[in-house]
Design a protein around this motif. Sequence first.
Motif, PDB file in Angstrom:
ATOM      1  N   ASN A  54       0.955  -0.664   0.370  1.00 34.32           N
ATOM      2  CA  ASN A  54       0.108   0.244  -0.029  1.00 34.32           C
ATOM      3  C   ASN A  54       1.128   0.892   0.021  1.00 34.32           C
ATOM      4  O   ASN A  54       1.530   1.241   0.632  1.00 34.32           O
ATOM      5  N   LYS A  99       0.635   4.754  -0.150  1.00 36.88           N
ATOM      6  CA  LYS A  99      -0.438   5.663   0.306  1.00 36.88           C
ATOM      7  C   LYS A  99       0.053   6.581  -0.143  1.00 36.88           C
ATOM      8  O   LYS A  99       0.000   6.441  -1.834  1.00 36.88           O
ATOM      9  N   HIS A 108      -9.645   0.968   4.653  1.00 32.51           N
ATOM     10  CA  HIS A 108      -8.289   1.639   5.480  1.00 32.51           C
ATOM     11  C   HIS A 108      -8.428   2.485   6.789  1.00 32.51           C
ATOM     12  O   HIS A 108      -9.540   3.457   6.549  1.00 32.51           O
ATOM     13  N   GLU A 111      -5.626  -4.672  11.128  1.00 35.22           N
ATOM     14  CA  GLU A 111      -4.682  -3.424  10.992  1.00 35.22           C
ATOM     15  C   GLU A 111      -5.085  -2.990  12.076  1.00 35.22           C
ATOM     16  O   GLU A 111      -5.725  -2.137  11.862  1.00 35.22           O
ATOM     17  N   ALA A 153      -0.645   0.077  15.304  1.00 35.46           N
ATOM     18  CA  ALA A 153       0.319  -0.487  14.732  1.00 35.46           C
ATOM     19  C   ALA A 153       1.225   0.423  13.595  1.00 35.46           C
ATOM     20  O   ALA A 153       1.786  -0.282  13.005  1.00 35.46           O
ATOM     21  N   ILE A 154      -0.093   0.811  12.657  1.00 29.80           N
ATOM     22  CA  ILE A 154       0.004   0.874  11.946  1.00 29.80           C
ATOM     23  C   ILE A 154       1.107   2.674  11.514  1.00 29.80           C
ATOM     24  O   ILE A 154       1.127   3.417  12.063  1.00 29.80           O
ATOM     25  N   GLY A 155       2.299   2.616  10.992  1.00 26.78           N
ATOM     26  CA  GLY A 155       2.936   3.508  10.684  1.00 26.78           C
ATOM     27  C   GLY A 155       3.603   4.067  11.983  1.00 26.78           C
ATOM     28  O   GLY A 155       4.835   4.548  12.114  1.00 26.78           O
ATOM     29  N   GLY A 201       0.464  -2.992   9.703  1.00 21.07           N
ATOM     30  CA  GLY A 201       1.362  -2.760  10.924  1.00 21.07           C
ATOM     31  C   GLY A 201       1.854  -3.448  11.413  1.00 21.07           C
ATOM     32  O   GLY A 201       2.495  -4.032  11.339  1.00 21.07           O
ATOM     33  N   SER A 202       3.285  -2.143  10.366  1.00 21.98           N
ATOM     34  CA  SER A 202       4.355  -2.000  10.400  1.00 21.98           C
ATOM     35  C   SER A 202       5.312  -3.244  10.188  1.00 21.98           C
ATOM     36  O   SER A 202       6.041  -3.905  10.906  1.00 21.98           O
ATOM     37  N   LEU A 249      -1.201  -6.853   4.859  1.00 21.44           N
ATOM     38  CA  LEU A 249      -0.561  -5.353   3.876  1.00 21.44           C
ATOM     39  C   LEU A 249       0.772  -4.709   4.000  1.00 21.44           C
ATOM     40  O   LEU A 249       0.139  -4.213   5.671  1.00 21.44           O
ATOM     41  N   GLY A 275       2.883  -1.306   4.671  1.00 26.64           N
ATOM     42  CA  GLY A 275       2.580   0.364   3.529  1.00 26.64           C
ATOM     43  C   GLY A 275       4.122   0.826   3.794  1.00 26.64           C
ATOM     44  O   GLY A 275       4.768   0.605   2.647  1.00 26.64           O
ATOM     45  N   GLY A 276       4.711   1.267   4.751  1.00 26.10           N
ATOM     46  CA  GLY A 276       6.229   2.290   4.763  1.00 26.10           C
ATOM     47  C   GLY A 276       7.240   0.559   4.118  1.00 26.10           C
ATOM     48  O   GLY A 276       8.043   1.684   3.506  1.00 26.10           O
TER      49      GLY A 276
END
Length: 255
Positions: A10, A12, A96, A168, A172-174, A212-213, A232, A234-235
């Motif tokens: 993702n 973003k 999300h 998620e 824990a996200i980011g 989440g991370s 899923l 992100g970073g």
Amino acid sequence: MARQPLVMGNWKLNGSKAFTAALIHDLKRELIGVSGCNVAIAPPVMYLAAAENELTGSEIALGAQNVDIHAQGAFTGDISAEMLKEFGAKYIIIGHSERRTYHHESDAFIAKKFGVLKATGMIPVLCIGETEAENEAGQTEVVVARQIDAVINTLGVDAFLGAVIAYEPIWAIGTGKSATPSQAQAIHAFIRRHIAEKSATVAEQVIIQYGGSVNDSNAAELFAQPDIDGALVGGASLKAPAFATIVKAAANAKK
Ligand code: PGA
């Protein structure tokens, strides 16, 4: 029947034309010969056409981060499911927490998006998860059950056939603070049991990703859990080597 994990990036609100071309180029190289894990990326919609082009002949699937509920008309700024489909998008993230928070999206609205995606023949990736306060108040199961029931109660449990859920936890996200493998496993098992109350068959095949991370050092331990079917990301999806390491961890997870 074994479930094939899905690792999805993702992106973003990140990227550029040059970034999209370079990241996909590197990912294709990093993932040569890797099998046993479905892989998808969701760049910003601006870059779908370029990404579709870059992904020609690749096993990496294309996705998007959101969709509108309308097919066409006077809905300034929105993008329809058919439009995403025309650019080859297969997995569409809905619900999300960043959209639930910044765009005030409700469970009912997200359930409508789920229905539109199913009707268009695309795969919804339904994000669910609790806030830190809800977690501390012991509300996690109540929250995720409510988020899932919004879909089941309007579309029926069979809507989850061939669909994806991304659990998620918002805290824990980011944040760099992933749920521990056993914390995540407990909620994933709860989600599967909750769906099994309506249909064991649907529960057994639904893909439940953790998000989440997730990074290249914690992925393998998470994927070793029986009810965690990929992630899923992100970073860590913005760097080809880290994302490829996560994909390989999912492909190698023996269940
Ligand atoms: P993160 O984001 O991997 O950067 O924590 C995950 C997500 O929001 O999907």
